[in-house]
Design an enzyme around this catalytic site. Sequence first.
Site, PDB file in Angstrom:
ATOM      1  N   ARG A   5      -7.144  39.410 -20.452  1.00  0.00           N
ATOM      2  CA  ARG A   5      -7.065  40.864 -20.520  1.00  0.00           C
ATOM      3  C   ARG A   5      -8.423  41.557 -20.438  1.00  0.00           C
ATOM      4  O   ARG A   5      -8.514  42.762 -20.287  1.00  0.00           O
ATOM      5  CB  ARG A   5      -6.331  41.275 -21.806  1.00  0.00           C
ATOM      6  CG  ARG A   5      -4.849  40.957 -21.769  1.00  0.00           C
ATOM      7  CD  ARG A   5      -4.238  40.896 -23.149  1.00  0.00           C
ATOM      8  NE  ARG A   5      -4.587  39.665 -23.868  1.00  0.00           N
ATOM      9  CZ  ARG A   5      -4.142  39.343 -25.084  1.00  0.00           C
ATOM     10  NH1 ARG A   5      -3.348  40.162 -25.727  1.00  0.00           N
ATOM     11  NH2 ARG A   5      -4.509  38.204 -25.656  1.00  0.00           N
ATOM     12  N   LEU A  59     -11.748  29.103 -32.975  1.00  0.00           N
ATOM     13  CA  LEU A  59     -11.086  28.932 -31.680  1.00  0.00           C
ATOM     14  C   LEU A  59     -11.776  29.815 -30.649  1.00  0.00           C
ATOM     15  O   LEU A  59     -11.725  31.043 -30.746  1.00  0.00           O
ATOM     16  CB  LEU A  59      -9.609  29.316 -31.781  1.00  0.00           C
ATOM     17  CG  LEU A  59      -8.807  28.669 -32.911  1.00  0.00           C
ATOM     18  CD1 LEU A  59      -7.350  29.103 -32.839  1.00  0.00           C
ATOM     19  CD2 LEU A  59      -8.914  27.149 -32.844  1.00  0.00           C
ATOM     20  N   ALA A  61     -67.204  58.351 -15.642  1.00  0.00           N
ATOM     21  CA  ALA A  61     -65.922  58.564 -14.977  1.00  0.00           C
ATOM     22  C   ALA A  61     -65.925  57.895 -13.609  1.00  0.00           C
ATOM     23  O   ALA A  61     -66.920  57.919 -12.890  1.00  0.00           O
ATOM     24  CB  ALA A  61     -65.659  60.057 -14.830  1.00  0.00           C
ATOM     25  N   GLY A 101      -2.925  27.283 -25.272  1.00  0.00           N
ATOM     26  CA  GLY A 101      -2.522  28.017 -26.466  1.00  0.00           C
ATOM     27  C   GLY A 101      -3.357  27.689 -27.696  1.00  0.00           C
ATOM     28  O   GLY A 101      -4.063  26.682 -27.735  1.00  0.00           O
ATOM     29  N   LYS A 103     -14.325  35.365 -22.955  1.00  0.00           N
ATOM     30  CA  LYS A 103     -14.242  36.537 -23.835  1.00  0.00           C
ATOM     31  C   LYS A 103     -15.248  36.490 -24.984  1.00  0.00           C
ATOM     32  O   LYS A 103     -15.902  37.483 -25.276  1.00  0.00           O
ATOM     33  CB  LYS A 103     -12.816  36.653 -24.387  1.00  0.00           C
ATOM     34  CG  LYS A 103     -12.649  37.775 -25.376  1.00  0.00           C
ATOM     35  CD  LYS A 103     -11.207  38.113 -25.635  1.00  0.00           C
ATOM     36  CE  LYS A 103     -10.491  37.024 -26.384  1.00  0.00           C
ATOM     37  NZ  LYS A 103      -9.095  37.421 -26.670  1.00  0.00           N
ATOM     38  N   GLN A 131     -11.655  21.868 -25.165  1.00  0.00           N
ATOM     39  CA  GLN A 131     -10.232  22.011 -24.838  1.00  0.00           C
ATOM     40  C   GLN A 131     -10.219  22.320 -23.338  1.00  0.00           C
ATOM     41  O   GLN A 131     -10.376  23.467 -22.925  1.00  0.00           O
ATOM     42  CB  GLN A 131      -9.604  23.163 -25.635  1.00  0.00           C
ATOM     43  CG  GLN A 131      -8.110  23.321 -25.385  1.00  0.00           C
ATOM     44  CD  GLN A 131      -7.574  24.674 -25.858  1.00  0.00           C
ATOM     45  OE1 GLN A 131      -8.332  25.597 -26.139  1.00  0.00           O
ATOM     46  NE2 GLN A 131      -6.267  24.790 -25.913  1.00  0.00           N
ATOM     47  N   GLY A 164     -10.598  30.206 -25.005  1.00  0.00           N
ATOM     48  CA  GLY A 164      -9.860  31.038 -24.054  1.00  0.00           C
ATOM     49  C   GLY A 164     -10.750  31.826 -23.107  1.00  0.00           C
ATOM     50  O   GLY A 164     -11.919  32.091 -23.403  1.00  0.00           O
ATOM     51  N   ASN A 200      -9.215  42.051 -27.335  1.00  0.00           N
ATOM     52  CA  ASN A 200      -8.527  41.524 -26.164  1.00  0.00           C
ATOM     53  C   ASN A 200      -8.885  42.265 -24.876  1.00  0.00           C
ATOM     54  O   ASN A 200      -8.787  41.710 -23.796  1.00  0.00           O
ATOM     55  CB  ASN A 200      -7.008  41.567 -26.374  1.00  0.00           C
ATOM     56  CG  ASN A 200      -6.587  40.639 -27.512  1.00  0.00           C
ATOM     57  OD1 ASN A 200      -7.026  39.496 -27.590  1.00  0.00           O
ATOM     58  ND2 ASN A 200      -5.775  41.145 -28.415  1.00  0.00           N
TER      59      ASN A 200
HETATM   60  C1  UD1 Z   1      -3.277  35.459 -31.496  1.00  0.00           C
HETATM   61  C2  UD1 Z   1      -2.026  35.079 -32.298  1.00  0.00           C
HETATM   62  C3  UD1 Z   1      -1.337  36.344 -32.787  1.00  0.00           C
HETATM   63  C4  UD1 Z   1      -2.304  37.176 -33.608  1.00  0.00           C
HETATM   64  C5  UD1 Z   1      -3.579  37.469 -32.823  1.00  0.00           C
HETATM   65  C6  UD1 Z   1      -4.581  38.083 -33.740  1.00  0.00           C
HETATM   66  C7  UD1 Z   1      -1.187  32.981 -31.370  1.00  0.00           C
HETATM   67  C8  UD1 Z   1      -0.160  32.356 -30.514  1.00  0.00           C
HETATM   68  N1  UD1 Z   1      -1.145  34.314 -31.485  1.00  0.00           N
HETATM   69  O1  UD1 Z   1      -2.825  36.134 -30.338  1.00  0.00           O
HETATM   70  O2  UD1 Z   1      -0.221  36.004 -33.577  1.00  0.00           O
HETATM   71  O3  UD1 Z   1      -1.697  38.365 -34.014  1.00  0.00           O
HETATM   72  O4  UD1 Z   1      -4.141  36.250 -32.304  1.00  0.00           O
HETATM   73  O5  UD1 Z   1      -5.766  38.419 -33.078  1.00  0.00           O
HETATM   74  O6  UD1 Z   1      -1.979  32.301 -31.957  1.00  0.00           O
HETATM   75  N2  UD1 Z   1      -7.902  30.203 -27.741  1.00  0.00           N
HETATM   76  C9  UD1 Z   1      -8.291  28.897 -27.508  1.00  0.00           C
HETATM   77  N3  UD1 Z   1      -7.519  28.113 -26.719  1.00  0.00           N
HETATM   78  C10 UD1 Z   1      -6.368  28.552 -26.161  1.00  0.00           C
HETATM   79  C11 UD1 Z   1      -5.969  29.886 -26.400  1.00  0.00           C
HETATM   80  C12 UD1 Z   1      -6.756  30.681 -27.206  1.00  0.00           C
HETATM   81  O7  UD1 Z   1      -9.320  28.455 -27.999  1.00  0.00           O
HETATM   82  O8  UD1 Z   1      -5.718  27.763 -25.462  1.00  0.00           O
HETATM   83  C13 UD1 Z   1      -8.762  31.059 -28.580  1.00  0.00           C
HETATM   84  C14 UD1 Z   1      -9.301  32.267 -27.826  1.00  0.00           C
HETATM   85  O9  UD1 Z   1     -10.548  31.990 -27.252  1.00  0.00           O
HETATM   86  C15 UD1 Z   1      -9.379  33.335 -28.901  1.00  0.00           C
HETATM   87  C16 UD1 Z   1      -8.354  32.902 -29.940  1.00  0.00           C
HETATM   88  O10 UD1 Z   1      -8.012  31.574 -29.647  1.00  0.00           O
HETATM   89  O11 UD1 Z   1     -10.648  33.376 -29.510  1.00  0.00           O
HETATM   90  C17 UD1 Z   1      -7.099  33.782 -29.926  1.00  0.00           C
HETATM   91  O12 UD1 Z   1      -6.537  33.740 -28.641  1.00  0.00           O
HETATM   92  P1  UD1 Z   1      -5.886  35.003 -27.964  1.00  0.00           P
HETATM   93  O13 UD1 Z   1      -5.405  34.637 -26.626  1.00  0.00           O
HETATM   94  O14 UD1 Z   1      -6.771  36.177 -28.073  1.00  0.00           O
HETATM   95  O15 UD1 Z   1      -4.611  35.206 -28.912  1.00  0.00           O
HETATM   96  P2  UD1 Z   1      -3.774  36.526 -29.107  1.00  0.00           P
HETATM   97  O16 UD1 Z   1      -2.896  36.724 -27.947  1.00  0.00           O
HETATM   98  O17 UD1 Z   1      -4.664  37.641 -29.490  1.00  0.00           O
HETATM   99 CA    CA Z   2      -6.835  37.915 -29.645  1.00  0.00          CA
END
Ligand code: UD1
Ligand code: CA
Length: 466
Positions: A14, A7, A436, A90, A21, A85, A10, A240
Amino acid sequence: MTDIMILAAGLGTRMKSQRAKVLHEVAGLPLVCHVMRAAFKLSPASIITIVGHQAEEVERAARDEAGRLAEKEGRAGPELHFVLQAEQRGTGHAVMSARELLADLSGPLIILAGDGPMIKSETLTRLAETHSAERNDATVLTVCMDDPTGYGRIIRAGDGRFLRCVEQKDASPEELAVREVAVSIYCFEIKALLDALDFMNTDNAQGEYYLTEVPQIMASRGKRVGLLLHDSAEEVMGINTRIELADMERKLRERKLIELMLAGVTIVDPATTYIHQDVEIGEDTIVHPQVIIEGASRIGRDCAVQSWTRLKNVEISDRVTIRNSSVIEDSRIREGATVGPFARLRMGADIGEKAGIGNFVEVKKSKIGRGTKASHLTYLGDATLGDHVNIGAGTVTCNYDGVRKHETIIEDGVKIGSDTMLVAPVRVGRDSVTGAGTVVTKDIPPDSLAVGVPAVVKKKLTGKKQ
Ligand code: UD1
Ligand code: CA
């Protein structure tokens, strides 16, 4: 055979950044590439990466990394898929965007976040093994953290069974006290995963589709959900913020330095030594304080790399000494040579055996022969120097005529006097000597002595500013 999904869509709010990121780097490599490495090592059938923010750049970084790994290991590697996406709603929504692709697959799918760069492939293997041994529909990797702030908490029943996962923002005070957390690493049976996706909703504090909700959905529909409690919280840390990025940089760096020291390299001061993940260093080489070694650098045995030096993509043979404050990129240094202090080597400089490149000498795209010395204040660009040549202080290969670059050839045994200007293209024949201050504009035959300055005013420059 397992498939893997990363994944990586995002933005990472933060991070306070315009840059996605997963493109931020630790240990010289974007986060997503670290994760790609762990995934690749598992030899899955395919790796599906979900991209969104800066989708093209993320795809390129991930593809290049897979390409490099495939080349290094001499195998084709897994099939790569990139799914867009477009809107990031999420982690659950990220998985939903790959629904079509997933429908063609069966068996277990490991899902992991692109922001957890320290994950080891061994841990993913263990996850997949536990998943199949327990015949689970979902297996959730968890760890216990001293400070679980920000992570989804794992809520278990009295008998230890999985109940649900609660995000920080949705958790009650009692739930917040739980130290066992989800780390965004799962193994799912694809069919059961696809079924569960239909039941997700966005009734939560962030109004997002949470992937963490899926195991609970599965459990409530009678599917088997297992938990695998992992012992290293450090390995599964997600990035993060930039504070966590710097913290991770330190951890990865320490891991690499320990690996090198265990393999016989002396690191005088690990606290100030920066060595990237792919660097290889031979036994009994000493790395002095405040050294940075980057890229795909290889350094042989019994070498010394002195302080304040930066090396990137270098190939250094055995018994080479790099003296203080040298900056060397994309270059090769052969056995027994000495470089620096304050030397600058770049663009394919190739320094011969036992050669000496000294103080304030710059070598660009040039081949320096065996035993050849350029000890002080010299520029050698687009030049080929034979064996046992001596270059006097202040020598310059004048390789640029304002439009094009030209070559200088200096044959074996030549002695170039101090402050000689070699106006390229030019060749100095073997065993010749220049006095030189000589300005050489024409080829010098072998065994000759060349002296003097041929400055001739040809015409006035016109069209220039007065
Ligand atoms: C997520 C978990 C949390 C866990 C933590 C561990 C969820 C809802 N929460 O939170 O339980 O403890 O990871 O690190 O899953 N991403 C997408 N598309 C999106 C949103 C995110 O591809 O729409 C990807 C981001 O790029 C990232 C990863 O998913 O690589 C995690 O997303 P992030 O927003 O960092 O989740 P956390 O808030 O850390
Ligand atoms: Ca994360």
